[in-house]
Design a protein around this motif. Structure first.
Motif, mmCIF file in Angstrom:
data_model
loop_
_atom_site.group_PDB
_atom_site.id
_atom_site.type_symbol
_atom_site.label_atom_id
_atom_site.label_comp_id
_atom_site.label_asym_id
_atom_site.label_seq_id
_atom_site.Cartn_x
_atom_site.Cartn_y
_atom_site.Cartn_z
ATOM 1 N N MET A 1 0.848 -1.196 0.000
ATOM 2 C CA MET A 1 0.000 0.000 0.000
ATOM 3 C C MET A 1 0.885 1.249 0.000
ATOM 4 O O MET A 1 1.765 1.379 0.821
ATOM 5 N N SER B 1 -2.197 5.742 -1.229
ATOM 6 C CA SER B 1 -3.308 4.811 -1.047
ATOM 7 C C SER B 1 -3.866 4.930 0.374
ATOM 8 O O SER B 1 -5.079 4.937 0.563
ATOM 9 N N ALA B 2 -2.984 5.046 1.352
ATOM 10 C CA ALA B 2 -3.425 5.193 2.747
ATOM 11 C C ALA B 2 -4.210 6.494 2.925
ATOM 12 O O ALA B 2 -5.205 6.534 3.658
ATOM 13 N N LEU C 1 -5.970 7.981 0.552
ATOM 14 C CA LEU C 1 -7.280 7.769 -0.076
ATOM 15 C C LEU C 1 -8.184 6.928 0.828
ATOM 16 O O LEU C 1 -9.378 7.188 0.923
ATOM 17 N N ASP C 2 -7.597 5.906 1.480
ATOM 18 C CA ASP C 2 -8.375 5.086 2.425
ATOM 19 C C ASP C 2 -9.054 5.970 3.466
ATOM 20 O O ASP C 2 -10.260 5.868 3.700
ATOM 21 N N PHE D 1 -11.755 8.550 1.824
ATOM 22 C CA PHE D 1 -13.042 7.958 1.445
ATOM 23 C C PHE D 1 -13.789 7.457 2.686
ATOM 24 O O PHE D 1 -15.014 7.559 2.758
ATOM 25 N N HIS D 2 -13.037 6.936 3.670
ATOM 26 C CA HIS D 2 -13.681 6.505 4.918
ATOM 27 C C HIS D 2 -14.338 7.710 5.598
ATOM 28 O O HIS D 2 -15.481 7.621 6.077
ATOM 29 N N LEU E 1 -15.471 10.363 4.232
ATOM 30 C CA LEU E 1 -16.634 10.848 3.453
ATOM 31 C C LEU E 1 -17.807 9.865 3.478
ATOM 32 O O LEU E 1 -18.893 10.189 2.990
ATOM 33 N N ALA F 1 -9.216 13.229 -3.700
ATOM 34 C CA ALA F 1 -10.289 12.245 -3.888
ATOM 35 C C ALA F 1 -10.955 12.433 -5.252
ATOM 36 O O ALA F 1 -11.217 11.463 -5.972
ATOM 37 N N TRP G 1 -8.744 11.122 -8.072
ATOM 38 C CA TRP G 1 -8.712 9.662 -8.177
ATOM 39 C C TRP G 1 -9.926 9.175 -8.984
ATOM 40 O O TRP G 1 -9.777 8.406 -9.933
#
Lengths: 116, 116
Positions: free
Chosen positions: A1, A5-6, A8-9, A12-13, A15, A82, A85
């Motif tokens: 990862m 990526s972390a 984005l994790d 999105f979490h 949001l 975000a 992506w």
């Protein structure tokens, strides 16, 4: 990862909750004190603070304390990450559609030449 | 919580995982069998199936079974919903910046007139 990526994790979490999205929506209109952010949410202050912590951890917002008032600010660069992506994925999808259209057109042209 | 809000909850939750984002990225290039999606993920098939279930529940993908092969497809409309939500927030933020710029310009003009 990867680090990205972390990020984005976490973003999105952050949001993925209607109260946190409501806070982001409010902060898009300008900075706000925690008490003002809590008002429309009809939930206990500790719960609001938890949501704010998730948002700060995701870097979507930042906060600063002056005296007894904590003020929250949007970090628009995080929201852009975000958006980029998702935008990149849509671009790949659109390019695929374009290639399919070009392929169908080429098939039709070939067919038309045969019929001449 | 509106229906649209529940959809956004599920969608952002689905995107908050690197394996699920990798699946979405792959499906942007075209449909794929579950076994092909599983290959680059280096995880047990039941775990992959759980991720696919989350993605289907969020309506980001759909799947269909022909014989013994289950094929997954992207649902681009769902990805657009998430992109539009973020885009709307950015627009509100940009409009705020525009208003601030206009305000600063008006102040400067006023100052310049005074100095004449």
């Amino acid at each position: 990862m990867t680090n990205n990526s972390a990020i984005l994790d976490r973003m999105f979490h952050a949001l993925a909750d209607p109260s946190r999205r409501a806070i982001v929506q409010r902060l898009c209109r300008g900075p706000a004190a925690v008490s003002d952010l809590a008002k429309p949410l009809s939930m206990a202050l500790p719960t609001v603070l938890q949501h704010l912590q998730v948002l700060e951890h995701s870097r979507l917002i930042r906060s600063e304390k002056t005296g007894r008032v904590r003020t929250c600010h949007l970090e628009p660069a995080a929201l852009a990450t975000a958006e980029h992506w998702i935008g990149r994925q849509r671009m790949v999808w659109d390019q695929r559609l374009d290639r399919m259209e070009a392929y169908v057109k080429a098939l039709r042209d070939k067919e038309a030449k045969r019929e001449k």
